[in-house]
Design a protein around this motif. Structure first.
Motif, PDB file in Angstrom:
ATOM      1  N   THR A 222      -4.533   4.759   7.246  1.00  0.00           N
ATOM      2  CA  THR A 222      -3.562   4.831   8.359  1.00  0.00           C
ATOM      3  C   THR A 222      -4.272   4.849   9.706  1.00  0.00           C
ATOM      4  O   THR A 222      -3.871   4.158  10.652  1.00  0.00           O
TER       5      THR A 222
ATOM      6  N   ALA B 143       0.834  -1.205   0.000  1.00  0.00           N
ATOM      7  CA  ALA B 143       0.000   0.000   0.000  1.00  0.00           C
ATOM      8  C   ALA B 143       0.867   1.252   0.000  1.00  0.00           C
ATOM      9  O   ALA B 143       0.444   2.312  -0.442  1.00  0.00           O
ATOM     10  N   ASN B 144       2.117   1.131   0.484  1.00  0.00           N
ATOM     11  CA  ASN B 144       3.054   2.260   0.533  1.00  0.00           C
ATOM     12  C   ASN B 144       3.910   2.372  -0.722  1.00  0.00           C
ATOM     13  O   ASN B 144       4.791   3.226  -0.796  1.00  0.00           O
TER      14      ASN B 144
ATOM     15  N   PRO C 165      -3.878  -2.624  -1.249  1.00  0.00           N
ATOM     16  CA  PRO C 165      -3.133  -1.996  -2.332  1.00  0.00           C
ATOM     17  C   PRO C 165      -3.954  -1.886  -3.614  1.00  0.00           C
ATOM     18  O   PRO C 165      -3.822  -0.938  -4.361  1.00  0.00           O
TER      19      PRO C 165
ATOM     20  N   LEU D 159      -6.504   1.056  -2.803  1.00  0.00           N
ATOM     21  CA  LEU D 159      -6.045   2.376  -2.368  1.00  0.00           C
ATOM     22  C   LEU D 159      -5.438   3.189  -3.503  1.00  0.00           C
ATOM     23  O   LEU D 159      -4.566   2.712  -4.214  1.00  0.00           O
ATOM     24  N   ASP D 160      -5.901   4.430  -3.627  1.00  0.00           N
ATOM     25  CA  ASP D 160      -5.247   5.373  -4.530  1.00  0.00           C
ATOM     26  C   ASP D 160      -4.248   6.147  -3.667  1.00  0.00           C
ATOM     27  O   ASP D 160      -4.625   7.060  -2.941  1.00  0.00           O
ATOM     28  N   SER D 161      -2.935   5.746  -3.733  1.00  0.00           N
ATOM     29  CA  SER D 161      -1.977   6.323  -2.781  1.00  0.00           C
ATOM     30  C   SER D 161      -1.732   7.805  -3.056  1.00  0.00           C
ATOM     31  O   SER D 161      -1.116   8.490  -2.247  1.00  0.00           O
ATOM     32  N   SER D 162      -2.237   8.331  -4.198  1.00  0.00           N
ATOM     33  CA  SER D 162      -2.079   9.769  -4.429  1.00  0.00           C
ATOM     34  C   SER D 162      -3.197  10.551  -3.716  1.00  0.00           C
ATOM     35  O   SER D 162      -3.151  11.777  -3.662  1.00  0.00           O
TER      36      SER D 162
ATOM     37  N   THR E 190      -5.434   7.672   2.043  1.00  0.00           N
ATOM     38  CA  THR E 190      -4.297   7.163   2.813  1.00  0.00           C
ATOM     39  C   THR E 190      -4.505   7.420   4.307  1.00  0.00           C
ATOM     40  O   THR E 190      -4.204   6.559   5.146  1.00  0.00           O
TER      41      THR E 190
ATOM     42  N   GLN F 155      -0.206  12.016   8.198  1.00  0.00           N
ATOM     43  CA  GLN F 155      -0.249  10.567   8.480  1.00  0.00           C
ATOM     44  C   GLN F 155       0.085  10.314   9.958  1.00  0.00           C
ATOM     45  O   GLN F 155      -0.483   9.418  10.585  1.00  0.00           O
TER      46      GLN F 155
END
Ligand SMILES: Cc1cc2nc3c(=O)[nH]c(=O)nc-3n(C[C@H](O)[C@H](O)[C@H](O)COP(=O)(O)OP(=O)(O)OC[C@H]3O[C@@H](n4cnc5c(N)ncnc54)[C@H](O)[C@@H]3O)c2cc1C
Length: 380
Positions: free
Chosen positions: A82, A51-52, A67, A70-73, A78, A255
């Motif tokens: 978290t 996911a990171n 992962p 999740l849209d990590s942008s 996020t 975060q």
């Protein structure tokens, strides 16, 4: 108030489910942060790592739900993830071999080869990363750092100096080290380093809270750094060292706030589960809810306008302070021997005090909030 759409609800629910596994591992990692063998192959560690990781560097893992979702942008997605994972246990998240802070920095300042090298090294889930900035006596004031890169006469560098409080430093296999090539602020640079390497020494510090973070002291005695490992060489001089570090802290501050709120939620829920009518429970739950909403609001604002940090500084300040207050309340809420009888709660009350020091202490957030207020950032 942030409305959760289907995506956000899915991220929250998957993270909440995974948090149970993190929690089950929390006490053993806290007791012995060196005994990691039984955790490294777990699906939850795999999930945190993937996911990171930016999508183009992820390994295909069957069944890894977060992962894929999740849209990590998206900062809000996020942060929701978290916070829920930290409800399981924040110290265990920090113990996972994952890109973490170094990944954010390498994505921003690394060239294609450096990014590829960094992320490929993490495949398999057995390589911890580090982000080595803080020095003894020089924490918030990073521009006073003394670690230095000296030219080796063959196009490379020799690294000299000392770092302290570096997450996963002594067990890291690849990471970022900051040092200076000269006296000006623009001469602060960062390089990718892959220990073990000659002249590199590290040991774990015995911490009270967030022991899974494996805070370490590192000493560099003429550590060789190849010239092509210096980060940001392809960027303008103003965007090579401290600029990237400040951007990284700006990204990660919210975060840390989410992790502090997640820990506070865990403590408040734990107390109520074990003593339904605990005095002060209602007040504490309202304070936790207010901090959670502020963190979500700040994350949504970062998605709209990443340059305006006012709300994320205020959210981190509020969240870390609130987590300590909840910890103090929780310490007494289950009776005089409460912490002795509830080791998980006791662990969280220790962890809660550490968040303030990550990504800028409370006083530094106060300075940012004051500056943002003067600049009119509070108005939107
Ligand atoms: C769990 C955890 C993980 C960490 N991980 C990392 C990591 O991976 N990499 C890394 O490089 N570091 C890491 N750190 C270190 C962290 O970044 C430093 O602890 C932090 O920057 C503060 O530095 P310091 O402890 O030297 O305190 P100092 O900067 O010396 O501050 C001491 C006190 O003075 C106050 N103060 C300082 N400057 C000012 C000012 N200008 N105005 C008003 N008050 C001020 C501070 O608020 C604080 O209360 C970690 C720390 C923790 C607790």
């Amino acid at each position: 108030m942030i409305d959760f759409d289907t995506r956000l609800r899915a991220v929250r629910d998957v993270s909440r489910e995974a948090a149970e596994d993190l929690r089950a591992r929390a006490l053993s990692i806290d007791t012995d942060p060196d005994a990691m063998d039984g955790h490294l192959d777990s699906p939850v560690f795999e999930m945190v790592r993937q996911a990171n990781t930016p999508a183009r560097f992820r390994e295909p893992v069957p069944g890894a739900k977060l992962p894929l979702l999740l849209d990590s942008s998206s900062c809000l997605e996020t942060v929701v993830g978290t916070l829920e994972l930290a409800r399981g246990d924040a110290g265990t998240i920090l113990a996972c071999p994952s890109p973490a802070l170094a990944g954010v920095f390498v994505e921003m300042l690394g060239n294609e080869e450096q990014q590829e090298r960094f992320y490929t090294r993490l495949h398999g889930g057995r390589t911890w990363t580090f982000f080595a900035m803080t020095e003894p006596g020089r924490g918030n004031d990073a521009t006073a750092m003394e670690t230095r890169f000296e030219r080796d006469g063959n196009g490379g560098w020799l690294l000299h100096g000392k770092k302290r409080y570096i997450g996963n430093g002594a067990r890291g296999g690849i990471g970022v080290v900051f040092g200076r090539t000269g006296r000006s602020a623009l001469s602060i640079r960062a390089a990718l380093v892959e220990p073990p390497v000659a002249g590199w020494h590290g040991h774990r510090l015995d911490m009270v809270g967030l022991r899974g973070a494996y805070l370490s002291e590192l000493t560099f005695d003429a550590v060789p750094v190849p010239g092509d490992m210096l980060l940001g060489e392809h960027l303008p001089v103003t965007r090579r060292g401290m600029w990237g570090a400040i951007k990284t802290f700006n990204n990660m501050r919210i975060q840390v706030a989410a992790a502090a709120v997640g820990t506070a939620v865990a403590m408040a829920e734990y107390v109520v589960e074990h003593r339904k009518a605990a005095p002060g429970a209602h007040l504490m739950s309202s304070r936790v809810e207010a901090a959670r909403e502020l963190v979500y609001e700040a994350a949504a604002r970062i998605d709209r306008d990443p340059e305006r940090g006012y709300l994320s500084c205020a959210a981190k300040l509020g969240a870390t302070r609130m987590a300590v207050e909840v910890a103090r309340w929780a310490a007494g809420a289950l009776g005089p021997a409460g912490l002795l009888e509830h080791p998980l709660l006791e662990k969280w009350t220790r962890d809660a005090c550490a968040f303030e020091f990550m990504e800028g202490t409370g006083n530094i957030q106060r300075l940012h909030v004051a500056k943002g207020y003067q600049a009119g950032d509070a108005d939107v």
